[in-house]
Design a protein around this motif. Sequence first.
Motif, short mmCIF file in Angstrom:
data_model
loop_
_atom_site.label_atom_id
_atom_site.label_comp_id
_atom_site.label_asym_id
_atom_site.label_seq_id
_atom_site.Cartn_x
_atom_site.Cartn_y
_atom_site.Cartn_z
N GLY A 108 -20.24 26.32 83.49
CA GLY A 108 -21.12 27.34 82.93
C GLY A 108 -20.91 27.59 81.46
O GLY A 108 -19.94 27.12 80.85
N GLY A 109 -21.84 28.34 80.88
CA GLY A 109 -21.78 28.69 79.46
C GLY A 109 -22.38 27.61 78.58
O GLY A 109 -22.71 26.51 79.04
N ALA A 110 -22.50 27.96 77.31
CA ALA A 110 -23.03 26.99 76.33
C ALA A 110 -22.03 25.84 76.19
O ALA A 110 -20.85 26.00 76.49
CB ALA A 110 -23.21 27.71 75.00
N GLY A 136 -23.25 24.93 81.28
CA GLY A 136 -24.20 25.41 82.28
C GLY A 136 -25.65 25.14 81.97
O GLY A 136 -26.53 25.77 82.55
N TYR A 137 -25.89 24.25 81.03
CA TYR A 137 -27.29 23.98 80.66
C TYR A 137 -27.68 22.54 81.00
O TYR A 137 -28.31 21.85 80.22
CB TYR A 137 -27.52 24.32 79.18
N GLY A 159 -20.42 30.10 86.25
CA GLY A 159 -21.02 31.13 85.41
C GLY A 159 -22.35 30.68 84.85
O GLY A 159 -22.43 30.16 83.74
N LEU A 160 -23.41 30.87 85.64
CA LEU A 160 -24.74 30.41 85.22
C LEU A 160 -25.71 31.56 85.04
O LEU A 160 -26.92 31.34 84.93
CB LEU A 160 -25.32 29.44 86.26
N GLY A 161 -25.20 32.78 85.03
CA GLY A 161 -26.08 33.95 84.91
C GLY A 161 -26.42 34.51 86.28
O GLY A 161 -26.54 33.76 87.26
N ALA A 162 -26.55 35.83 86.33
CA ALA A 162 -26.77 36.53 87.60
C ALA A 162 -28.02 36.01 88.30
O ALA A 162 -29.05 35.80 87.68
CB ALA A 162 -26.89 38.02 87.34
N GLN A 164 -29.12 33.18 89.30
CA GLN A 164 -29.15 31.71 89.26
C GLN A 164 -27.85 31.12 89.83
O GLN A 164 -27.86 30.16 90.59
CB GLN A 164 -29.32 31.26 87.81
N GLY A 185 -20.51 35.06 86.20
CA GLY A 185 -21.36 35.59 85.12
C GLY A 185 -20.95 35.06 83.76
O GLY A 185 -20.74 33.85 83.59
N ASP A 189 -17.46 33.25 78.48
CA ASP A 189 -17.70 33.68 77.09
C ASP A 189 -16.58 34.61 76.62
O ASP A 189 -16.13 34.53 75.48
CB ASP A 189 -19.05 34.42 76.97
N ARG A 212 -21.85 47.80 75.89
CA ARG A 212 -22.64 46.56 75.95
C ARG A 212 -24.02 46.77 75.31
O ARG A 212 -24.55 45.87 74.67
CB ARG A 212 -22.78 46.07 77.39
N ARG A 219 -29.87 43.35 75.49
CA ARG A 219 -29.73 43.50 76.93
C ARG A 219 -30.34 44.81 77.46
O ARG A 219 -30.19 45.13 78.64
CB ARG A 219 -28.25 43.50 77.30
N ARG A 222 -32.07 44.82 80.75
CA ARG A 222 -31.17 44.61 81.90
C ARG A 222 -30.45 45.91 82.25
O ARG A 222 -30.11 46.15 83.40
CB ARG A 222 -30.17 43.51 81.58
#
Length: 245
Positions: A108-110, A136-137, A159-162, A164, A185, A189, A212, A219, A222
């Motif tokens: 996951g992550g960039a 994760g892309y 960690g691919l985002g909530a 997904q 999540g 990062d 945050r 965000r 969200r």
Amino acid sequence: MQTVDFAGITVDNVSLDEATAKVATFFSASEPKMIVTPNPEIIVASQQDEELKQIINSADLRVPDGISMVVVSKLLGRPIKERVSGIDLMLSLMDVCGKTGSKVFLLGGAPGVAQEAASKLVSRYQGLNIVGTYHGYFKNDGEAIDQIKVTKPDVLFVGLGAGQQERWLNRHLKEMNIHVSMVIGGSLDVISGRKKRAPQWIQALYIEWLYRLITEPGRWKRQLALPKFLYLTLFRHAQSNRASK
Ligand code: UDP
């Protein structure tokens, strides 16, 4: 394990230590196990997403990742022990993996983030064996799965985002056949140092959401999940109580 319901999402009433001990038992299980970290955002999202709700509810460990969940649970008279944040459980498991020699994979992550997080973790946890990382892309699931399978990890962090990440893991859990898989999540990062977690005193004041909002204003949409969560759990609950009297 005692559970508490939040608007249709079942959460295990465990402390961080209890959650860590529970995961340790997963290593000897015959079936692959999945850990999720429900928070207000995902609880709200799952109200319109039956599949997501089902995935979370059928996971093997569901830790309460939100201080508002602790507060709400107390107000409803079914108190949960404490907030168990995904990143805290992840780090606690890193300690276990270092001691037991279990093989870890980070997904996951960039591009570059998981690798940076791995370097930080390896220098922090003695004996930790991170056998692979992947961003994760990816274009298709097979691309990531091939990377993971070849390293034969015992524990996979995703960690691919909530939303997904839960769906992805649920889809591939059996096929990958890894003892323990956990959704994380944006933890990579934070561990890599690219993002900062709210300081302890802000967490202690229950205003991590405000931190945050200020540090990541993009965000804000969200964050609307929080009042929606309070509405769903407190107001709706009061309504159904009145109706049943
Ligand atoms: N992410 C990813 N692939 C995607 C979408 C997101 O790897 O297709 C990563 C993103 O880079 C970030 C993480 O997923 O590291 C989760 O971000 P999010 O803001 O959802 O995390 P949370 O705030 O829920 O912990």
